[in-house]
Enzyme design. Structure first.
Site, PDB file in Angstrom:
ATOM      1  N   LYS A 100      21.585 -14.223 102.121  1.00 54.19           N
ATOM      2  CA  LYS A 100      22.792 -15.228 102.567  1.00 54.19           C
ATOM      3  C   LYS A 100      23.882 -14.662 103.426  1.00 54.19           C
ATOM      4  O   LYS A 100      23.719 -13.263 103.641  1.00 54.19           O
ATOM      5  CB  LYS A 100      23.312 -15.175 101.166  1.00 54.19           C
ATOM      6  CG  LYS A 100      24.468 -16.506 100.938  1.00 54.19           C
ATOM      7  CD  LYS A 100      23.863 -17.720 100.589  1.00 54.19           C
ATOM      8  CE  LYS A 100      24.655 -18.992 100.407  1.00 54.19           C
ATOM      9  NZ  LYS A 100      23.822 -20.164  99.903  1.00 54.19           N
TER      10      LYS A 100
HETATM   11  P1  NAD Z   1      30.596 -28.497 102.265  1.00 51.22           P
HETATM   12  O1  NAD Z   1      31.512 -27.628 103.193  1.00 51.22           O
HETATM   13  O2  NAD Z   1      29.776 -29.665 102.952  1.00 51.22           O
HETATM   14  O3  NAD Z   1      31.579 -29.183 101.179  1.00 51.22           O
HETATM   15  C1  NAD Z   1      32.353 -28.504 100.155  1.00 51.22           C
HETATM   16  C2  NAD Z   1      33.344 -29.320  99.274  1.00 51.22           C
HETATM   17  O4  NAD Z   1      34.089 -28.407  98.395  1.00 51.22           O
HETATM   18  C3  NAD Z   1      34.318 -30.053 100.028  1.00 51.22           C
HETATM   19  O5  NAD Z   1      34.383 -31.324  99.671  1.00 51.22           O
HETATM   20  C4  NAD Z   1      35.640 -29.123  99.978  1.00 51.22           C
HETATM   21  O6  NAD Z   1      36.762 -29.839 100.035  1.00 51.22           O
HETATM   22  C5  NAD Z   1      35.132 -28.986  98.396  1.00 51.22           C
HETATM   23  N1  NAD Z   1      36.031 -27.956  97.985  1.00 51.22           N
HETATM   24  C6  NAD Z   1      35.998 -26.579  98.434  1.00 51.22           C
HETATM   25  N2  NAD Z   1      37.010 -25.693  98.009  1.00 51.22           N
HETATM   26  C7  NAD Z   1      37.457 -26.431  96.879  1.00 51.22           C
HETATM   27  C8  NAD Z   1      38.279 -26.299  95.644  1.00 51.22           C
HETATM   28  N3  NAD Z   1      38.727 -25.015  95.516  1.00 51.22           N
HETATM   29  N4  NAD Z   1      38.454 -27.141  94.721  1.00 51.22           N
HETATM   30  C9  NAD Z   1      37.859 -28.485  94.803  1.00 51.22           C
HETATM   31  N5  NAD Z   1      36.980 -28.841  96.044  1.00 51.22           N
HETATM   32  C10 NAD Z   1      36.879 -27.737  96.936  1.00 51.22           C
HETATM   33  O7  NAD Z   1      29.781 -27.313 101.229  1.00 51.22           O
HETATM   34  P2  NAD Z   1      28.025 -27.875 100.603  1.00 51.22           P
HETATM   35  O8  NAD Z   1      27.080 -27.732 101.460  1.00 51.22           O
HETATM   36  O9  NAD Z   1      28.516 -29.147 100.137  1.00 51.22           O
HETATM   37  O10 NAD Z   1      28.251 -26.752  99.498  1.00 51.22           O
HETATM   38  C11 NAD Z   1      28.933 -27.113  98.302  1.00 51.22           C
HETATM   39  C12 NAD Z   1      28.172 -26.132  97.280  1.00 51.22           C
HETATM   40  O11 NAD Z   1      26.944 -26.218  97.027  1.00 51.22           O
HETATM   41  C13 NAD Z   1      28.388 -24.432  97.426  1.00 51.22           C
HETATM   42  O12 NAD Z   1      28.368 -23.909  96.345  1.00 51.22           O
HETATM   43  C14 NAD Z   1      27.156 -24.330  98.223  1.00 51.22           C
HETATM   44  O13 NAD Z   1      26.799 -22.825  98.072  1.00 51.22           O
HETATM   45  C15 NAD Z   1      26.151 -25.131  97.524  1.00 51.22           C
HETATM   46  N6  NAD Z   1      24.831 -25.320  97.935  1.00 51.22           N
HETATM   47  C16 NAD Z   1      24.899 -26.158  99.315  1.00 51.22           C
HETATM   48  C17 NAD Z   1      23.686 -26.528  99.843  1.00 51.22           C
HETATM   49  C18 NAD Z   1      23.435 -27.046 101.131  1.00 51.22           C
HETATM   50  O14 NAD Z   1      22.232 -27.560 101.239  1.00 51.22           O
HETATM   51  N7  NAD Z   1      24.494 -27.549 101.874  1.00 51.22           N
HETATM   52  C19 NAD Z   1      22.276 -25.982  99.054  1.00 51.22           C
HETATM   53  C20 NAD Z   1      22.566 -25.448  97.814  1.00 51.22           C
HETATM   54  C21 NAD Z   1      23.703 -25.250  97.306  1.00 51.22           C
END
Ligand code: NAD
Length: 426
Positions: free
Chosen positions: A116
């Site tokens: 990561k």
């Molecule tokens: P992203 O940046 O596309 O979206 C993040 C979202 O979370 C946004 O809507 C943001 O406004 C919201 N957010 C951030 N801080 C916040 C808070 N304090 N309270 C409420 N909402 C909040 O990110 P993503 O890619 O969707 O990732 C989200 C989660 O999923 C993370 O934990 C990431 O590690 C995990 N994840 C992502 C992927 C991927 O393929 N993108 C894969 C596995 C896991």
């Protein structure tokens, strides 16, 4: 006598995500039999790189940002895991996220270790040009670690296809050849894969549907509350909506919306895609952020950041299934409270593994320069997710443990068997 852990790796010194990860490893250890001999391998990252990322800002000054890349474990294959740009990124967080990638990749059987990376920056404060220079310099600093057969980054919070394109281009220039396979989550025009953008949210839904079937919950009309409306939460919302479920609450950084009859998800997705704040969407009532945890639902889908469901709000949560789209959203204490209250937790290392699964497909397609149809990708993704869920559920039942511990048992057995067979050098 084993060397004690370095101070920065001790859970008692870490109330952050690494401490949570370490407690999860401690919880699985009693179930690992003779493989316990190797378990300390999982309690420390293989290597950690901390880099200074100097960036010429638009006003002519030079700003310095702190960047990280962690290889947690590479026993089963090259490192794989996303890159996060966020103002609160810490080494503890990146180490934990890398550890969860090791477990996740083994849980669904993709041939990768765990890695990561991240930069401590609020990308909303940067211009497009500053963001590009930051990304390129960071990638260049990572040159010693990344590569298609060494470590393959992907998007995470606040990173996207454009950032992956800059990373791929920077690495390729430094190598003197075009190396599309160095990152996944790329645009289609640069060797990206159909289905990758939606893969994580789709996988969350597929596993959620399987868990719902076992729990006797009908998707049609089910109430869903989602924290985070980005790549993962937004796609999960769309999938649940298309299956007839009602998305009754959503929360992002701008605020929280509640609609007991179900929000108009397609309109909300279009609203957010146009760059408007979710909380200003007119369909639905705006409620205080903390009230999100009181919303009655059948599925609660944390899809934002770590440590959102804790000792403090777990007793209030009124749902049947917590479906972890985010990595590490539930602390071990909260896990215990939810279990005691009969709430099923479908763990991150299973629920959000759809992203890395289609990243794996993308990497395979890049190597063979032969691209698959979206139908083929989605069918393979759904099959892998469903086939990963069944043995985890069966292990949870037969060993009387949570789905999280069951997922960790199966994954840690795979990782530590690989460790054992490789042996120690020298
Ligand atoms: P992203 O940046 O596309 O979206 C993040 C979202 O979370 C946004 O809507 C943001 O406004 C919201 N957010 C951030 N801080 C916040 C808070 N304090 N309270 C409420 N909402 C909040 O990110 P993503 O890619 O969707 O990732 C989200 C989660 O999923 C993370 O934990 C990431 O590690 C995990 N994840 C992502 C992927 C991927 O393929 N993108 C894969 C596995 C896991």
């Amino acid at each position: 006598m084993l060397d004690p852990l370095p101070s920065y790796l001790r859970p008692s010194n870490d109330a952050g995500p690494w401490g949570v990860y370490m407690q999860q490893i401690d919880r699985v250890t009693p179930y690992l039999g003779e493989l316990t001999y190797w378990v300390d391998t999982l309690k420390r990252p293989k290597r950690v790189l901390i880099v200074d990322v100097p960036v010429k800002m638009d006003d002519g000054t030079v700003a310095h940002f702190e960047g990280y890349r962690v290889h947690h474990n590479t026993s089963r294959g090259p490192g794989k895991g996303g890159i996060r740009f966020h103002q609160d990124v810490t080494l503890s967080e990146v180490m934990a996220l890398a550890g969860w990638m090791t477990v996740k990749n083994a849980a669904v059987g993709v041939p990768y270790g765990g890695a990561k990376g991240g930069i401590r920056v609020d990308p909303r404060t940067l211009s497009h040009g500053e963001l590009e220079r930051l990304t390129r310099r960071y990638t260049s600093e990572l040159n010693v670690l990344i590569g298609p057969d060494k470590d393959i980054p992907a998007p995470d919070v606040n990173t996207n296809e454009q950032i992956m394109a800059w990373m791929m281009d920077t690495y390729s220039i430094n190598q003197g050849r075009t190396a599309t396979g160095v990152v996944t989550g790329k645009p289609l025009s640069l060797g990206g894969s159909l289905g990758r953008r939606d893969a994580t949210g789709r996988g969350v839904f597929v596993v959620g549907a399987a868990a719902a079937k076992d729990a006797g919950i009908a998707l049609d009309g089910a109430r869903v509350a989602i924290q985070g409306f980005g790549n993962v939460g937004g796609t999960a919302a769309r999938c649940f909506h298309e299956a007839g479920a009602r998305v009754v609450a959503v929360q992002d950084v701008s605020g929280t919306l509640f609609h007991p009859g179900g929000l108009n998800v397609p309109a909300l997705l279009a609203w957010v895609a146009a760059g408007r704040p979710l909380a200003e969407f007119r369909d639905g009532e705006r409620i205080p952020d903390d009230s999100f945890w009181d919303v009655q639902s059948d599925f609660l889908v944390p899809s934002a950041l770590e440590q959102q469901i804790t000792l403090h709000n777990a007793p209030r949560i009124r749902t049947r299934i917590v479906l972890e789209g985010a990595n590490g959203p539930t602390t071990p204490e909260a896990d215990d409270i939810l279990a005691a209250r009969g709430i099923q937790v479908v763990p991150d290392v299973l629920a959000n593994a759809g992203g890395v699964t289609v990243s794996y497909f993308e990497w395979v397609q890049d190597f063979s320069s032969f691209f698959w149809s979206e139908e083929e990708i989605n069918a393979r993704l759904d099959r892998i997710m469903e086939e990963a869920y069944v043995p985890i559920r069966d292990t949870a039942r037969s060993r009387q443990v949570s789905l999280r511990t069951a997922a960790f048992i199966l994954a840690c057995e795979r990782i530590l068997k690989a460790r054992e067979m490789r042996g120690l050098y020298p």
